[in-house]
Design a protein around this motif. Structure first.
Motif, PDB file in Angstrom:
ATOM      1  N   ARG A 171       7.824  13.910   0.535  1.00  0.00           N
ATOM      2  CA  ARG A 171       6.966  13.637  -0.384  1.00  0.00           C
ATOM      3  C   ARG A 171       7.403  12.499  -1.377  1.00  0.00           C
ATOM      4  N   TRP A 172       8.489  11.584  -0.845  1.00  0.00           N
ATOM      5  CA  TRP A 172       9.078  10.573  -1.779  1.00  0.00           C
ATOM      6  C   TRP A 172       9.513   9.735  -1.063  1.00  0.00           C
TER       7      TRP A 172
ATOM      8  N   VAL B 206       0.832  -1.260   0.005  1.00  0.00           N
ATOM      9  CA  VAL B 206       0.140   0.089  -0.059  1.00  0.00           C
ATOM     10  C   VAL B 206       1.118   1.281   0.086  1.00  0.00           C
ATOM     11  N   CYS B 207       0.723   2.066  -0.826  1.00  0.00           N
ATOM     12  CA  CYS B 207       1.354   3.304  -1.060  1.00  0.00           C
ATOM     13  C   CYS B 207       0.411   4.461  -0.491  1.00  0.00           C
ATOM     14  N   LEU B 208       0.826   5.065   0.818  1.00  0.00           N
ATOM     15  CA  LEU B 208       0.106   6.071   1.371  1.00  0.00           C
ATOM     16  C   LEU B 208       0.689   7.434   1.194  1.00  0.00           C
ATOM     17  N   GLN B 209      -0.200   8.336   1.066  1.00  0.00           N
ATOM     18  CA  GLN B 209       0.114   9.792   1.088  1.00  0.00           C
ATOM     19  C   GLN B 209      -0.503  10.681   2.143  1.00  0.00           C
ATOM     20  N   GLU B 210       0.086  11.970   2.384  1.00  0.00           N
ATOM     21  CA  GLU B 210      -0.487  12.601   3.414  1.00  0.00           C
ATOM     22  C   GLU B 210      -0.776  11.832   4.718  1.00  0.00           C
TER      23      GLU B 210
ATOM     24  N   THR C 285       4.492   8.715  -3.664  1.00  0.00           N
ATOM     25  CA  THR C 285       4.901  10.009  -3.865  1.00  0.00           C
ATOM     26  C   THR C 285       3.614  10.865  -3.708  1.00  0.00           C
ATOM     27  N   TYR C 286       3.758  12.265  -3.205  1.00  0.00           N
ATOM     28  CA  TYR C 286       2.816  13.177  -3.053  1.00  0.00           C
ATOM     29  C   TYR C 286       3.337  14.404  -3.538  1.00  0.00           C
ATOM     30  N   VAL C 287       3.048  14.740  -4.770  1.00  0.00           N
ATOM     31  CA  VAL C 287       3.587  15.780  -5.496  1.00  0.00           C
ATOM     32  C   VAL C 287       2.951  17.205  -4.960  1.00  0.00           C
TER      33      VAL C 287
ATOM     34  N   ILE D 264       5.434   3.715  -9.879  1.00  0.00           N
ATOM     35  CA  ILE D 264       5.355   5.239  -9.234  1.00  0.00           C
ATOM     36  C   ILE D 264       4.123   5.432  -8.971  1.00  0.00           C
ATOM     37  N   ALA D 265       3.584   5.550  -7.752  1.00  0.00           N
ATOM     38  CA  ALA D 265       2.110   5.561  -7.424  1.00  0.00           C
ATOM     39  C   ALA D 265       2.058   6.635  -6.413  1.00  0.00           C
ATOM     40  N   GLY D 266       0.868   7.344  -6.102  1.00  0.00           N
ATOM     41  CA  GLY D 266       0.329   8.223  -5.459  1.00  0.00           C
ATOM     42  C   GLY D 266      -0.307   9.259  -5.938  1.00  0.00           C
ATOM     43  N   ASP D 267      -0.420  10.304  -5.043  1.00  0.00           N
ATOM     44  CA  ASP D 267      -1.144  11.406  -5.472  1.00  0.00           C
ATOM     45  C   ASP D 267      -0.247  12.661  -6.345  1.00  0.00           C
ATOM     46  N   LEU D 268      -0.473  12.453  -7.585  1.00  0.00           N
ATOM     47  CA  LEU D 268       0.375  13.308  -8.511  1.00  0.00           C
ATOM     48  C   LEU D 268      -0.012  14.755  -8.749  1.00  0.00           C
ATOM     49  N   ASN D 269      -1.217  14.922  -8.369  1.00  0.00           N
ATOM     50  CA  ASN D 269      -1.648  16.263  -8.169  1.00  0.00           C
ATOM     51  C   ASN D 269      -1.793  16.961  -9.761  1.00  0.00           C
TER      52      ASN D 269
END
Length: 263
Positions: A92-93, A30-34, A106-108, A144-149
């Motif tokens: 962020r990475w 699981v890739c988590l952001q924020e 990643t959280y861009v 590469i997974a996440g919130d790329l905004n």
């Protein structure tokens, strides 16, 4: 490999939903952001009891990314931070090799508005992500997974006219996004659902979720070494649950991957 990426918008506020996700989907990673937690407060013990090893990169009450990896999978090559990013302290990475696949959460940078200094920081972050991704893809299987905004094209916003001139949809952001793909990745959702909507984010205001006023901001970008079997946006995790807690403003994206047959 079953991979999930989810901007959880605070682990502290959303832990029951994370455990629900693990129980329902049994992901390998699981890739988590924020995550919005300090390193010393990250709930390693709780995830360990659920059968997952956590690799985190934390920055306190803002930002933060993590990988949750099923405990029977080998984890190595951990990297926190991104060479060339504007501020490594923003966490962020994070990346690690999981079962032979280098996985990034990643959280861009949001960018705020096109005339704000953070917009230039966003483009710089995307440049740094491109450069690192090129190295990873050359070395082997990569996700590469996440919130790329970034909403990749006009299909990825509920009403393009509403967002015209705003961040997330500018030609500059989209060009930087495509430059990351160009080093050898595909957009997993678009590979499986070329005509799908696939929104993963809805504003908390104006009943946006129920009115379909969303954006596709969360992605799994997959290298040519891997085959994509299935991709699903689990909208149930954007709804209020029986516990009555407030959901994240993002929904999880689930991706099932195989090694490509010729690799």
């Amino acid at each position: 490999m079953r991979l999930v990426t989810w901007n959880v918008n605070s682990l502290n506020a959303r832990m029951p939903r994370v455990f629900e996700l693990l129980d329902q989907h049994d992901p390998d990673v699981v890739c988590l952001q924020e995550t919005k937690t300090a390193a010393e407060a990250f709930p390693h013990l709780e995830f360990g009891m659920a059968g997952y090893h956590a690799v985190e990169h934390s920055a306190g009450r803002w930002n933060g990314v993590a990988l949750l990896v099923r405990e029977d999978l080998e984890v190595d090559r951990v990297v926190r931070g991104l060479d060339g990013e504007p501020d490594v302290q923003e966490a962020r990475w994070v990346e690690a090799r999981v079962g032979g696949v280098q996985v990034v959460s990643t959280y861009v940078v949001n960018g705020r508005t096109p005339d704000h200094p953070m917009f230039a920081a966003k483009l710089a972050f995307l440049d740094a992500a491109r450069d690192r991704t090129r190295q990873l893809v050359a070395a082997g299987p990569t996700v590469i997974a996440g919130d790329l905004n970034v909403a990749r094209d006009d299909r990825d916003v509920w009403d393009p006219a509403v967002f015209r001139g705003s961040t997330h949809v500018t030609p500059e952001e989209r060009a930087h996004f495509e430059a990351i793909l160009a080093v050898g990745l595909v957009d997993a959702y678009r590979e499986v659902e070329p005509d799908g909507t696939g929104f993963t984010w809805w504003d908390y205001r104006m009943g946006a979720f129920h009115r379909g006023m969303g954006m596709r901001l969360d992605y799994a970008l997959v290298s040519h070494h891997l085959g994509i079997r299935n991709v699903v946006v689990d909208r149930n995790f954007r709804k209020n649950n029986r516990a009555g807690d407030k959901p994240s403003d993002h929904a999880p994206l689930l991706v099932d991957l195989d090694r490509a047959p010729d690799r």
